[in-house]
Design an enzyme around this catalytic site. Structure first.
Site, PDB file in Angstrom:
ATOM      1  N   GLU B  76       0.821  -1.209   0.000  1.00 52.83           N
ATOM      2  CA  GLU B  76       0.000   0.000   0.000  1.00 52.83           C
ATOM      3  C   GLU B  76       0.856   1.260   0.000  1.00 52.83           C
ATOM      4  O   GLU B  76       0.566   2.218  -0.714  1.00 52.83           O
ATOM      5  CB  GLU B  76      -0.932   0.010   1.215  1.00 52.83           C
ATOM      6  N   ASP B  80       0.880   4.142  -2.981  1.00 56.56           N
ATOM      7  CA  ASP B  80       0.572   5.558  -2.752  1.00 56.56           C
ATOM      8  C   ASP B  80       1.668   6.452  -3.296  1.00 56.56           C
ATOM      9  O   ASP B  80       1.414   7.405  -4.032  1.00 56.56           O
ATOM     10  CB  ASP B  80       0.446   5.834  -1.244  1.00 56.56           C
ATOM     11  N   SER B 280      -7.678   2.805  -2.996  1.00 59.19           N
ATOM     12  CA  SER B 280      -6.393   3.324  -2.515  1.00 59.19           C
ATOM     13  C   SER B 280      -5.456   3.583  -3.690  1.00 59.19           C
ATOM     14  O   SER B 280      -4.444   4.264  -3.533  1.00 59.19           O
ATOM     15  CB  SER B 280      -5.754   2.352  -1.535  1.00 59.19           C
ATOM     16  N   ASP B 326     -17.766  11.791 -17.490  1.00 59.55           N
ATOM     17  CA  ASP B 326     -18.903  11.249 -16.748  1.00 59.55           C
ATOM     18  C   ASP B 326     -18.924   9.725 -16.908  1.00 59.55           C
ATOM     19  O   ASP B 326     -18.887   9.217 -18.024  1.00 59.55           O
ATOM     20  CB  ASP B 326     -20.197  11.872 -17.293  1.00 59.55           C
ATOM     21  N   VAL B 327     -18.950   9.025 -15.806  1.00 58.22           N
ATOM     22  CA  VAL B 327     -19.016   7.554 -15.838  1.00 58.22           C
ATOM     23  C   VAL B 327     -20.466   7.168 -15.608  1.00 58.22           C
ATOM     24  O   VAL B 327     -21.043   7.494 -14.567  1.00 58.22           O
ATOM     25  CB  VAL B 327     -18.093   6.944 -14.750  1.00 58.22           C
ATOM     26  N   GLY B 348     -24.828   6.966 -13.221  1.00 58.10           N
ATOM     27  CA  GLY B 348     -25.737   7.579 -14.190  1.00 58.10           C
ATOM     28  C   GLY B 348     -25.157   8.911 -14.619  1.00 58.10           C
ATOM     29  O   GLY B 348     -24.066   9.296 -14.173  1.00 58.10           O
ATOM     30  N   ASP B 352     -23.217  10.676  -9.156  1.00 59.05           N
ATOM     31  CA  ASP B 352     -23.858   9.466  -8.624  1.00 59.05           C
ATOM     32  C   ASP B 352     -23.024   8.932  -7.467  1.00 59.05           C
ATOM     33  O   ASP B 352     -21.848   9.270  -7.342  1.00 59.05           O
ATOM     34  CB  ASP B 352     -24.010   8.404  -9.729  1.00 59.05           C
TER      35      ASP B 352
END
Lengths: 182, 372
Positions: B76, B80, B280, B326-327, B348, B352
């Protein structure tokens, strides 16, 4: 006494499910002379004013957008009242707790003391050791209280219940089934 | 064609050119580590050697605040550092290492204390840590929230991973289920980052939701004004919502934004590892971009972005359509029961609770955020 965190779950380390890394295991109550470090979150002033300032400096439509405060200005806004500081320090000193340090904003006080002193200071608390691999942590599985007269001066005491954080947004490699479906 | 997400894939997808690297001296960025998570400078150097040839970058963390153990590097921590320095390329980077020096210390609170005690700090901080809201005391969450307000007043941007459990799930007394929000992701004073995947995992294509992407509505913090219109629009227009008993529609809704969170390459302990996933991963990616926008702002004599959400919701809701991808496809995980059958919310148009506003289109976002 007053319980600042009656709703704080103490999560005793549960037996690890099969094939998962071992969790925290209880290894008994600590020696009364064992040193603990507690952090006292002193009640701040100016929370409402702080919220207004954050709105103003963060909103691009505001004439104060980007006019941030220095740490010292934040301190002047939120530092606890002299009554709060005096009440908490007097309470700590009354229990022989002298090894303390504050932060610039004066709203946290970190103190070192023997576990026996901490248990007298915070009735109900009982310090136990938990281990996970090479790591060791000391926590209280029982809720703590503070004298009623501290209720309006202290938000909570840190170092009793919450275990060291696990990574939440986990980055573990997904299993091959997931990769395959991808 | 690619075999996983690397810095060049991210920079390509988010339209970052070779010139999109840090240039000003007084800019910096940071990530916070807890537990025994350490990074190795050698891993970072190898990562940049393998994957950083297409952009100017640094190969070393400039400052470690706290204790860096001598043990093995953590996946991790490596993730990062390697990715905040890939989008926030050539920007001075700090690591806050809060392993809990004392065994009775709470490492997360120790990090907050550092923020309250250091007058000079990086402008951007990324954190991948969280707890279930219902496991924490109200006193603790309200106070931590106030600590984030202190940081916001100082102009710091704090980004949290939204978590990897979708909407989460909790059995309440009586046996029913509800979703399970995560804190500090649910704090109204941080920017929360969700996750996406490439629609075609081996091509740089449009993104869909990553089904693990954490998101939902706080049961503790009311919905802040800056997001009320966007979230209200979602609640009114979503074709299908989970039953109202599963979530608090008047709570702080998260995430705010997202980025790719699947199939990353990471070098840890000198070994390149594929298939690293989770929010993460997406959080430092967004953090690096925010730091780079700060770089441009500082270069023009403008203040840094500070608490990002009011500006983000204003620009995304105000028709800066080229700032964000936009996803709109896919849903995330939730309770495995007969009512919701494992499905939480679905993405949407516009905001969202799976991917927030969507993923950054760097040049558009930079343009929009240089304007205020």
């Amino acid at each position: 006494g007053h319980a600042p965190e009656p709703d704080q779950l103490f999560r005793p380390p549960s037996p690890p499910p099969p094939q998962r890394a071992p969790g925290w295991t209880h290894s008994g109550r600590v020696d009364p002379r064992h040193g603990v470090q507690l952090t006292f979150a002193l009640r701040q002033r100016g929370a409402q004013r702080l919220a207004q300032i954050v709105d103003a400096v963060s909103d691009p439509r505001s004439p104060r957008y980007g006019q941030y405060l220095s740490l010292e200005q934040v301190r002047d806004l939120v530092q606890p009242s002299p009554t709060t500081l005096l009440t908490v320090l007097k309470w700590l000193q009354g229990h022989g707790v002298e090894n303390c340090q504050s932060v610039t904003t004066r709203d946290f006080v970190e103190c070192h003391m023997p576990a026996s002193t901490a248990e007298r200071l915070l009735p109900g608390a009982e310090f136990h050791r938990f281990v996970k691999g090479q790591q060791s942590t000391v926590r209280s599985p029982r809720p703590y209280t503070v004298p009623d007269e501290l209720a309006q001066h202290l938000d909570f005491v840190s170092g009793l219940h919450r275990f060291p954080p696990e990574r939440r947004g986990s980055s573990s490699t997904r299993d091959t089934k997931d990769v395959g479906s991808g | 064609f690619h075999l996983g997400v690397t810095p060049s894939i991210l920079r390509k997808r988010y339209n970052m050119t070779a010139g999109d690297v840090g240039v000003v001296a007084n800019n910096s960025q940071a990530c916070a580590q807890f537990l025994e998570q350490y990074f190795h400078q050698a891993d970072l150097a190898e990562f940049m050697q393998l994957f950083g040839s297409s952009f100017a970058h640094r190969s070393q963390v400039d400052r470690v605040v706290g204790h860096q153990g001598r043990g093995k590097a953590g996946l991790e921590a490596s993730l990062d550092v390697e990715y905040i320095m890939s989008t926030g390329a050539n920007i001075s980077t700090w690591v806050f290492s809060n392993s809990g020096r004392h065994e009775s210390q709470e490492p997360f609170l120790a990090w907050l204390l550092l923020l309250s005690n250091m007058s000079s700090l990086p402008w951007v901080h990324t954190v991948s840590y969280g707890d279930d809201e219902d496991s924490l005391s109200l006193a603790y969450m309200e106070r931590v929230n106030l600590e984030f307000m202190k940081a916001a007043a100082r102009g710091l941007t704090i980004l949290f991973a939204s978590g990897d459990d979708g909407a989460g799930c909790r059995r309440v007394p009586g046996g029913n289920h509800t979703f399970r929000p995560s804190f500090p992701a649910s704090s109204p004073y941080v920017t929360t980052v969700g996750g996406t995947s490439f629609k075609n995992p081996f091509l740089v294509t449009a993104e869909v939701t990553d089904y693990i992407s954490g998101g939902g509505f706080s049961n503790v913090f009311p919905m802040p004004q800056y997001q009320a219109a966007a979230v209200g629009r979602f609640l009114r227009s979503a074709p299908k919502l989970p039953p109202g008993s599963y979530f608090n529609r008047s709570g702080r809704a998260y995430p705010d934004v997202a980025a790719l969170s699947d199939n990353y390459w990471v070098v840890t302990n000198r070994v390149p590892l594929p298939w690293v996933s989770g929010t993460s991963a997406s959080t430092p990616v967004v953090g690096g971009m925010v730091a780079l926008i700060n770089d441009r702002r500082l270069g023009r004599g403008l203040p840094p972005l500070g608490f990002l959400n009011p500006a983000l919701y204003r620009l995304a809701g105000g028709g800066h359509s080229d700032a964000i991808y936009d996803v709109t496809h896919g849903c995330h995980l939730s309770c495995l029961d007969g009512t919701v059958q494992g499905q939480g919310f679905c993405a949407g148009p516009a905001w969202d609770p799976v991917t927030g506003w969507g993923t950054p289109n760097f040049p558009g976002l930079l343009r929009a955020l240089l304007a205020p």
